[in-house]
Design a protein around this motif. Structure first.
Motif: not given
Length: 332
Positions: A67-70, A189-198
């Protein structure tokens, strides 16, 4: 005759929209920073064994981290729209991108040296930097297309798994940043491009649909001013907060030692999983696990067992205790 207060407010000239919205954005970013700091503090306490478990790694803790990353990434999308306005401004964009990319590189280098087995190769800052570039067309694209692109980004990992795409190809180290493979790499810390670019695209869509024009809170109140001040320096705070928090927690650990129940939860879970894999019933495995923990403590073997430093004689005693606990836990 003086005008009524309500009418005066209606006729008063509007405040510059950009300034108000940017202040609200800064306050929201500051609130996200506070949440992030609390999460990292929780992780530090667990990692240094100052709490019974690392609650940051629990299902609730992971949900909070997501939730924080989003929230950060959504604010990135909103900020892109507000910063670029009606025309692309390359100099401020590239300056900001350079700062974020440099900070991401510094984090990768530092964690590579400090945690070589779980270094950060594509964390939140890496995702922000790459997403900021890839999302630029969304600033001018038709708004329905931006919404569709955000939905597609959210669905991409599930679609990749459903399509039966070559897992070996998508799990190649060079492509792990995409997040479309089946491997979850060992990294802090792993925040890959998908789905996070969404979320970046969703933030752009929200800003372009005008939903960010909603009235912000009273930014003259001291708490909001403090949050806004933090939000204006979010990158600097992001870079320094974790070393400071970790140092404070490490100092506390040196003074107090580990929590007396540290490691118990992980031990019980591991025993139950091993017992179940060997064919034991769930209730039997649960009772046997608790029994063994008590026995190890009573016989003074717990600390050595947890550290993996049992002598041969102590290991034989621990195995005998485990067998006895399992036998006692079986019904009849």
């Amino acid at each position: 005759m003086p005008l009524p207060a309500r009418l005066r407010r209606l006729l008063a000239p509007a405040a510059p929209a950009g300034a108000v919205r940017l202040a609200g954005l800064d306050a929201a970013r500051g609130a996200a920073l506070v949440a992030m700091a609390l999460y990292h503090l929780t992780w530090n306490l667990g990692f240094l064994r100052l709490t019974p478990e690392n609650y940051a790694l629990s299902p609730l803790g992971r949900a909070c981290a997501h939730a924080i990353a989003a929230s950060f990434l959504t604010l990135v999308g909103i900020g892109l729209v507000l910063a670029q306005g009606k025309g692309f401004r390359p100099r401020p964009f590239l300056a900001r991108l350079g700062r974020i990319a440099a900070a991401a590189g510094a984090i990768s280098l530092a964690t590579r040296l400090a945690f070589p087995q779980s270094w950060i190769f594509f964390g939140i800052l890496h995702c922000i930097a790459l997403s900021s570039v890839l999302a630029l067309p969304a600033l001018r694209a038709p708004r329905p297309l931006v919404v569709a692109a955000a939905a597609g980004a959210f669905a991409a990992p599930a679609l990749a798994a459903w399509s039966g795409a070559d897992a070996g190809f998508l799990d190649a180290p060079a492509l792990l940043f995409l997040g479309l493979g089946r491997t979850v790499p060992a990294t802090n810390d792993y925040v890959p491009l998908f789905p996070w670019i969404g979320f970046v695209l969703a933030g752009i869509a929200l800003a372009r649909l005008g939903l960010t024009r909603l009235a912000p809170p009273n930014l003259h109140a001291r708490p909001w001013r403090l949050l806004a001040a933090a939000g204006r320096h979010s990158l600097a705070i992001y870079l320094v907060h974790q070393p400071v928090l970790f140092g404070l927690a490490a100092g506390a650990a040196a003074l107090t030692g580990p929590h007396p129940r540290a490691g118990e939860g992980a031990f019980l879970r591991e025993y139950r999983e091993t017992c179940a894999a060997a064919g034991g019933e769930a209730d039997v495995c649960r009772v046997a696990a608790r029994c063994l923990l008590v026995r190890l403590r009573e016989e003074g073997l717990w600390q050595a067992a947890e550290r993996g430093t049992l002598t041969d004689e102590a290991r034989e005693r621990a195995v005998a205790a485990s067998q006895d606990c399992f036998r006692r836990a079986k019904p009849g």
